[in-house]
Design an enzyme around this catalytic site. Structure first.
Site, mmCIF file in Angstrom:
data_model
loop_
_atom_site.group_PDB
_atom_site.id
_atom_site.type_symbol
_atom_site.label_atom_id
_atom_site.label_comp_id
_atom_site.label_asym_id
_atom_site.label_seq_id
_atom_site.Cartn_x
_atom_site.Cartn_y
_atom_site.Cartn_z
ATOM 1 N N ASP A 1 0.860 -1.178 0.000
ATOM 2 C CA ASP A 1 0.000 0.000 0.000
ATOM 3 C C ASP A 1 0.903 1.236 0.000
ATOM 4 O OD1 ASP A 1 -2.385 1.625 0.409
ATOM 5 O OD2 ASP A 1 -1.689 1.836 2.476
ATOM 6 N N ASP B 1 -0.167 5.059 0.885
ATOM 7 C CA ASP B 1 -0.393 6.034 1.951
ATOM 8 C C ASP B 1 -0.265 5.373 3.321
ATOM 9 O OD1 ASP B 1 -1.003 8.219 0.215
ATOM 10 O OD2 ASP B 1 -2.980 7.337 -0.117
#
Length: 252
Positions: free
Chosen positions: A10, A12
């Site tokens: 991922d 963020d």
């Protein structure tokens, strides 16, 4: 049995320290509409948006529309969906999502998002181990932000919000984004790991059948770590280097 031969990260909160900006942008979008919603019959003025708990539980890792709809539903604010081209406002779900995007862009104008210090060293460790790497994010900003942080060349592929819109990929907790990333790496999910800090993300990793789902809890919050495990993380790491050790430790 060998360990994961690829890792999907991922973006963020895992690679980039951008989660606080997203949370602040959502707060600007939601809190600025509270009075308007009360005046138009959506109920009495509700408490301000919780940029910690509500962001983590309802919004983190999701596409803008999905996140806006989740929060509005929990808060019993009944708005029509609207359309993707709606300007920033308070009258439709898409307008609220656009309001968040406007606030986030203004925050980006004031300074660049920084990568966490452990990211580049961790990715280089994986490269020395022959592990292929992908970055995945529902955000359309992911690719340019990774490039600005000097990380783009450390990934074999990137799947971002622009790709998701073009390909019609559902948002997390649906695993579509991660499955697209593993497919681009040429690796089956059962031979790959996912590294996530969001509840919806670890849920997606588990639903996608990935070999290993590693949660990241950089704040060292036991409640947050437990929540990650409850939603699907096999293990929880305090930082990315620790997460990479877990991935490499699973290898022969």
């Amino acid at each position: 049995m060998t360990g994961p031969s690829a890792v999907v990260f991922d973006t963020d909160g895992v690679l980039l320290d951008s989660a606080p900006l997203h949370a602040a942008a959502w707060k600007t979008a939601f809190d600025g509409c509270l009075d308007s919603w009360a005046q138009t019959g959506s109920g009495s003025r509700r408490p301000p948006f919780d940029a910690d708990g509500e962001y983590r539980e309802l919004l983190d890792g999701k596409p803008r529309y999905d996140g806006a709809l989740a929060w509005l539903s929990v808060r019993a604010v009944d708005l029509p969906p609207g359309a993707p081209g709606d300007p920033p406002g308070c009258g439709t779900v898409w307008a609220v999502a656009a309001r968040k995007e406007q606030a986030f862009n203004r925050m980006l104008d004031t300074g660049a998002v920084q990568a966490f210090a452990d990211v580049a060293p961790a990715l280089r460790v994986l490269r020395t181990q022959g592990v292929r790497c992908a970055a995945a994010s529902a955000s359309r900003h992911a690719r340019p932000l990774l490039e600005a942080a000097g990380l783009l060349n450390l990934f074999d592929t990137v799947v971002d919000g622009t790709d998701a819109a073009r390909l019609g990929l559902a948002g997390k907790p649906d695993p579509a984004l991660f499955l697209e990333a593993s497919a681009r790496l040429g690796v089956e999910p059962q031979d790959a790991a996912v590294v996530e800090d969001a509840l919806a993300g670890v849920d997606a990793g588990r639903r996608g059948g990935f070999r290993l789902v590693v949660g990241i809890d950089r704040a060292g919050n036991p409640d947050a770590a437990n929540a990650l495990v409850e939603r699907g993380a096999d293990v929880v790491a305090a930082d990315l280097l620790a997460a990479v050790e877990m991935v490499c430790g699973a290898r022969p």
